[in-house]
Scaffold this motif. Structure first.
Motif, PDB file in Angstrom:
ATOM      1  N   ALA A 191       3.864   8.675  40.120  1.00 57.86           N
ATOM      2  CA  ALA A 191       4.144  10.088  39.850  1.00 57.86           C
ATOM      3  C   ALA A 191       4.836  10.687  41.057  1.00 57.86           C
ATOM      4  O   ALA A 191       4.441  10.445  42.194  1.00 57.86           O
ATOM      5  N   VAL A 192       5.871  11.473  40.804  1.00 57.89           N
ATOM      6  CA  VAL A 192       6.693  12.026  41.877  1.00 57.89           C
ATOM      7  C   VAL A 192       6.505  13.532  42.014  1.00 57.89           C
ATOM      8  O   VAL A 192       6.316  14.051  43.111  1.00 57.89           O
ATOM      9  N   ALA A 193       6.573  14.235  40.867  1.00 57.79           N
ATOM     10  CA  ALA A 193       6.488  15.695  40.911  1.00 57.79           C
ATOM     11  C   ALA A 193       6.022  16.197  39.553  1.00 57.79           C
ATOM     12  O   ALA A 193       6.178  15.519  38.535  1.00 57.79           O
ATOM     13  N   CYS A 194       5.464  17.397  39.566  1.00 55.87           N
ATOM     14  CA  CYS A 194       4.944  17.982  38.337  1.00 55.87           C
ATOM     15  C   CYS A 194       5.146  19.490  38.400  1.00 55.87           C
ATOM     16  O   CYS A 194       4.884  20.113  39.441  1.00 55.87           O
ATOM     17  N   ILE A 195       5.622  20.061  37.296  1.00 59.04           N
ATOM     18  CA  ILE A 195       5.877  21.499  37.263  1.00 59.04           C
ATOM     19  C   ILE A 195       5.257  22.084  36.005  1.00 59.04           C
ATOM     20  O   ILE A 195       5.375  21.516  34.909  1.00 59.04           O
TER      21      ILE A 195
ATOM     22  N   ASP B  80       2.969  12.794  48.095  1.00 55.93           N
ATOM     23  CA  ASP B  80       3.120  12.896  49.540  1.00 55.93           C
ATOM     24  C   ASP B  80       4.410  12.228  50.021  1.00 55.93           C
ATOM     25  O   ASP B  80       5.027  12.664  50.989  1.00 55.93           O
ATOM     26  N   SER B  81       4.804  11.169  49.338  1.00 53.06           N
ATOM     27  CA  SER B  81       5.972  10.395  49.753  1.00 53.06           C
ATOM     28  C   SER B  81       7.286  11.169  49.622  1.00 53.06           C
ATOM     29  O   SER B  81       8.298  10.776  50.213  1.00 53.06           O
TER      30      SER B  81
ATOM     31  N   ALA C  14       4.165  21.395  30.475  1.00 57.54           N
ATOM     32  CA  ALA C  14       4.445  21.016  31.845  1.00 57.54           C
ATOM     33  C   ALA C  14       5.274  19.736  31.812  1.00 57.54           C
ATOM     34  O   ALA C  14       5.201  18.969  30.850  1.00 57.54           O
ATOM     35  N   ILE C  15       6.063  19.520  32.835  1.00 58.59           N
ATOM     36  CA  ILE C  15       6.911  18.334  32.895  1.00 58.59           C
ATOM     37  C   ILE C  15       6.641  17.573  34.186  1.00 58.59           C
ATOM     38  O   ILE C  15       6.560  18.160  35.269  1.00 58.59           O
ATOM     39  N   GLY C  16       6.505  16.276  34.031  1.00 59.91           N
ATOM     40  CA  GLY C  16       6.315  15.423  35.203  1.00 59.91           C
ATOM     41  C   GLY C  16       7.518  14.520  35.415  1.00 59.91           C
ATOM     42  O   GLY C  16       8.164  14.098  34.456  1.00 59.91           O
ATOM     43  N   TRP C  17       7.795  14.240  36.680  1.00 57.66           N
ATOM     44  CA  TRP C  17       8.776  13.222  37.039  1.00 57.66           C
ATOM     45  C   TRP C  17       8.012  12.010  37.579  1.00 57.66           C
ATOM     46  O   TRP C  17       7.118  12.159  38.418  1.00 57.66           O
TER      47      TRP C  17
END
Length: 131
Positions: free
Chosen positions: A47-51, A62-63, A33-36
């Motif tokens: 943490a911004v996003a995770c896929i 949420d932001s 998995a990769i996180g931004w």
């Protein structure tokens, strides 16, 4: 060659768009998995996003919900972060990261956050949003 390399950062005006890329090499990309993540000046890492590995599970802070979209191309070993309607508070250095401990749906819902150090962490790309 570094395991994760981010690109696409730039300076844009509020309301603008950017597409960040994260290029992986040297490890089995589709196992991870990769996180931004991002870090604004003088602030902590966020943490911004995770896929997930195949892209079936995705979560956003949420932001950024409704403005950012994360995707991946396992054949190209790349992850993307499409950022629309950018705001000054989106300014910061954006990083992509991967860790073998991020494996469950709960981990994705938790935005790929695990205790550091991560197995792989990029050097970041600068995003600046200002008039």
């Amino acid at each position: 060659q570094l395991p994760l390399v981010e690109s696409g950062g730039d300076s844009v005006q509020p309301g603008g768009s950017l597409r960040l890329s994260c290029q992986a090499s040297g490890f089995t990309f589709d196992w991870y998995a990769i996180g931004w993540f991002r870090q604004a000046p003088g602030k902590g890492r966020e943490a911004v996003a995770c896929i997930s590995t195949a892209g079936g599970w995705i979560n956003y802070a949420d932001s950024v919900k409704g403005r950012f979209t994360v995707s991946r191309d396992n054949k190209k070993k790349q992850v993307y972060l499409q950022m629309n309607n950018l705001r000054p508070e989106d300014t910061g250095i954006y990083y992509c990261a991967a860790d073998h401990r991020i494996s469950t749906r709960e981990d994705i819902q938790n935005l790929c956050i695990v205790p550091p150090p991560y197995d792989y962490w990029g050097k970041g790309t600068q995003v600046t949003v200002s008039v």
